[in-house]
Design a protein around this motif. Structure first.
Motif, PDB file in Angstrom:
ATOM      1  N   PRO A  16      43.077  74.887  59.635  1.00  0.00           N
ATOM      2  CA  PRO A  16      42.259  73.689  59.901  1.00  0.00           C
ATOM      3  C   PRO A  16      41.489  73.776  61.208  1.00  0.00           C
ATOM      4  O   PRO A  16      40.375  73.281  61.316  1.00  0.00           O
ATOM      5  N   ILE A  17      42.083  74.411  62.207  1.00  0.00           N
ATOM      6  CA  ILE A  17      41.389  74.690  63.472  1.00  0.00           C
ATOM      7  C   ILE A  17      41.459  76.195  63.671  1.00  0.00           C
ATOM      8  O   ILE A  17      42.529  76.743  63.936  1.00  0.00           O
ATOM      9  N   GLU A  18      40.336  76.874  63.529  1.00  0.00           N
ATOM     10  CA  GLU A  18      40.355  78.338  63.635  1.00  0.00           C
ATOM     11  C   GLU A  18      40.300  78.808  65.086  1.00  0.00           C
ATOM     12  O   GLU A  18      40.934  79.794  65.435  1.00  0.00           O
ATOM     13  N   ARG A  19      39.537  78.114  65.894  1.00  0.00           N
ATOM     14  CA  ARG A  19      39.440  78.503  67.307  1.00  0.00           C
ATOM     15  C   ARG A  19      39.686  77.265  68.165  1.00  0.00           C
ATOM     16  O   ARG A  19      38.818  76.386  68.261  1.00  0.00           O
ATOM     17  N   PRO A  20      40.856  77.159  68.786  1.00  0.00           N
ATOM     18  CA  PRO A  20      41.172  75.962  69.571  1.00  0.00           C
ATOM     19  C   PRO A  20      40.302  75.865  70.818  1.00  0.00           C
ATOM     20  O   PRO A  20      39.782  76.871  71.311  1.00  0.00           O
ATOM     21  N   ILE A  21      40.158  74.652  71.323  1.00  0.00           N
ATOM     22  CA  ILE A  21      39.306  74.452  72.500  1.00  0.00           C
ATOM     23  C   ILE A  21      39.955  74.996  73.764  1.00  0.00           C
ATOM     24  O   ILE A  21      39.274  75.333  74.732  1.00  0.00           O
ATOM     25  N   HIS A  22      41.284  75.069  73.773  1.00  0.00           N
ATOM     26  CA  HIS A  22      42.035  75.633  74.894  1.00  0.00           C
ATOM     27  C   HIS A  22      43.177  76.463  74.338  1.00  0.00           C
ATOM     28  O   HIS A  22      43.422  76.479  73.127  1.00  0.00           O
ATOM     29  N   ASP A  23      43.903  77.148  75.212  1.00  0.00           N
ATOM     30  CA  ASP A  23      45.134  77.793  74.784  1.00  0.00           C
ATOM     31  C   ASP A  23      46.063  76.738  74.175  1.00  0.00           C
ATOM     32  O   ASP A  23      46.060  75.574  74.581  1.00  0.00           O
ATOM     33  N   ILE A  24      46.870  77.172  73.229  1.00  0.00           N
ATOM     34  CA  ILE A  24      47.823  76.268  72.594  1.00  0.00           C
ATOM     35  C   ILE A  24      48.925  75.928  73.590  1.00  0.00           C
ATOM     36  O   ILE A  24      49.447  76.807  74.288  1.00  0.00           O
ATOM     37  N   LEU A  25      49.267  74.648  73.678  1.00  0.00           N
ATOM     38  CA  LEU A  25      50.333  74.191  74.556  1.00  0.00           C
ATOM     39  C   LEU A  25      51.645  74.246  73.791  1.00  0.00           C
ATOM     40  O   LEU A  25      51.761  73.654  72.717  1.00  0.00           O
ATOM     41  N   CYS A  26      52.627  74.946  74.321  1.00  0.00           N
ATOM     42  CA  CYS A  26      53.866  75.194  73.589  1.00  0.00           C
ATOM     43  C   CYS A  26      55.077  74.654  74.341  1.00  0.00           C
ATOM     44  O   CYS A  26      55.117  74.667  75.572  1.00  0.00           O
ATOM     45  N   VAL A  27      56.048  74.202  73.556  1.00  0.00           N
ATOM     46  CA  VAL A  27      57.321  73.754  74.098  1.00  0.00           C
ATOM     47  C   VAL A  27      58.377  74.771  73.707  1.00  0.00           C
ATOM     48  O   VAL A  27      58.561  75.065  72.529  1.00  0.00           O
ATOM     49  N   GLY A  28      59.054  75.337  74.689  1.00  0.00           N
ATOM     50  CA  GLY A  28      60.067  76.353  74.412  1.00  0.00           C
ATOM     51  C   GLY A  28      61.452  75.753  74.245  1.00  0.00           C
ATOM     52  O   GLY A  28      61.755  74.688  74.797  1.00  0.00           O
ATOM     53  N   VAL A  29      62.290  76.453  73.479  1.00  0.00           N
ATOM     54  CA  VAL A  29      63.702  76.104  73.253  1.00  0.00           C
ATOM     55  C   VAL A  29      63.926  74.594  73.195  1.00  0.00           C
ATOM     56  O   VAL A  29      64.661  74.026  73.985  1.00  0.00           O
ATOM     57  N   ASN A  30      63.294  73.940  72.214  1.00  0.00           N
ATOM     58  CA  ASN A  30      63.330  72.479  72.119  1.00  0.00           C
ATOM     59  C   ASN A  30      64.354  71.979  71.101  1.00  0.00           C
ATOM     60  O   ASN A  30      64.361  70.791  70.763  1.00  0.00           O
ATOM     61  N   TYR A  31      65.174  72.887  70.581  1.00  0.00           N
ATOM     62  CA  TYR A  31      66.308  72.517  69.726  1.00  0.00           C
ATOM     63  C   TYR A  31      67.558  73.151  70.349  1.00  0.00           C
ATOM     64  O   TYR A  31      67.521  74.327  70.755  1.00  0.00           O
ATOM     65  N   GLN A  32      68.663  72.426  70.412  1.00  0.00           N
ATOM     66  CA  GLN A  32      69.872  72.929  71.061  1.00  0.00           C
ATOM     67  C   GLN A  32      70.357  74.229  70.430  1.00  0.00           C
ATOM     68  O   GLN A  32      70.722  75.179  71.137  1.00  0.00           O
TER      69      GLN A  32
END
Length: 303
Positions: free
Chosen positions: A78-94
């Motif tokens: 749906p979005i082939e080229r994002p406007i910025h780097d993708i913002l990611c959340v690490g280790v978000n499940y116990q």
């Protein structure tokens, strides 16, 4: 309501799935006074009244808007080229935190604070597109199914109780990762940013389709074997907190993508590691509650 980016012959178009989800209605046909060249235009231009109007038109069984059968088009991210780097959340499940801590000797997390990092993607691939696996650089290629949050309007210092106002919708994201590169460089950016190591789609589900806060099952299978199976209600840091916290002192813009973290069951969590190899099929799925049908993304890594 599900928005799609698709290609028919050599033409790329933006559309919305009809209620029966067997065909796509071209969005430019629904709104002659607006031009939607890409999904970014949709996110920026459509307001809540427009969304209601689209749904009314979809509900009209006598509408004769231009449409294509799903079987005759190629669905793209749906979005082939994002406007910025993708913002990611690490280790978000116990459970994933525990498997990561056990398998990555130098990984330590000493607080309950969220882990944030960026992921570069000059192009996000979509359903049935090949991953161009760089196995000569790192053959420890891993998969990570995640719920992606698509920001709908620009905001800064967003209060927790106003976060939903700033969301456009949701999608499925696969955060492909080169695990040895992650360990080698003592950070996650390089190991997660090789070309084609981001996949999303096939739809963006408008936020009106899901109650907030979002609690949905999240699954990933490799060659038919269910590897990941959890629910977003198990987030260590939920969507309101993540979006609000990221926006503190940092502007979020319409079209930004936030990958909210992956549950346990990644290849790294097995002994020995279950790494992806050429020809593997990865299916990421978020079954929607109540009347909503599943959305999934199939990927075929290849060298």
């Amino acid at each position: 309501m599900k928005f799609v980016n698709f290609k028919i012959e050599d033409k790329k178009l933006i559309g919305v799935l009809a209620n029966d989800e067997n065909k796509i209605i071209v969005l430019n046909d629904l709104y002659a006074d607006k031009t939607f060249c890409c999904m970014q235009d949709v996110i920026e231009q459509l307001n809540e009244d427009d969304i209601k109007d689209i749904q009314t038109k979809l509900d009209d069984e006598n509408n004769n808007f231009k449409s294509y059968k799903l079987s005759e088009v190629k669905l793209l991210s749906p979005i082939e080229r994002p406007i910025h780097d993708i913002l990611c959340v690490g280790v978000n499940y116990q459970a994933h935190l525990e498997e990561a801590s056990e398998r990555a000797k130098n990984f330590k997390k000493t607080s309950n604070d969220a882990v944030y990092f960026g992921k570069r993607a000059i192009k996000i691939i979509g359903t049935n597109e090949d991953v161009q696996a760089c196995l000569d650089i790192d053959n420890a290629l891993d998969y990570e199914v995640e719920l992606a949050v698509i920001i709908g309007k620009t905001g800064k210092n967003i209060p927790v109780d106003k976060v939903e106002d700033y969301i456009f919708g949701y999608s499925i994201f696969n955060d492909f990762s080169s695990r040895r590169l992650q360990l080698k460089h003592m950070q996650w950016f390089k190991g997660k940013s090789l070309d084609t190591y981001s996949a999303m789609g096939p739809v963006i589900l408008h936020k009106s389709a899901l109650p907030f806060p979002v609690e949905v099952d999240i699954k990933c299978s490799v060659n038919g074997e269910l590897r990941q199976n959890s629910n977003t209600k198990l987030f260590l840091n939920d969507i309101p907190k993540v979006v609000s916290e990221l926006s503190q002192g940092m502007t979020l813009e319409a079209g930004d993508i936030i990958a909210t973290g992956t549950p346990s069951g990644v290849g790294m969590g097995y002994k020995p590691g279950k790494w992806l190899k050429s020809g593997d099929e990865v299916v990421c799925e978020i079954p929607l509650p109540k009347i909503y049908k599943n959305i999934e993304i199939c990927l075929f890594p290849s060298s």
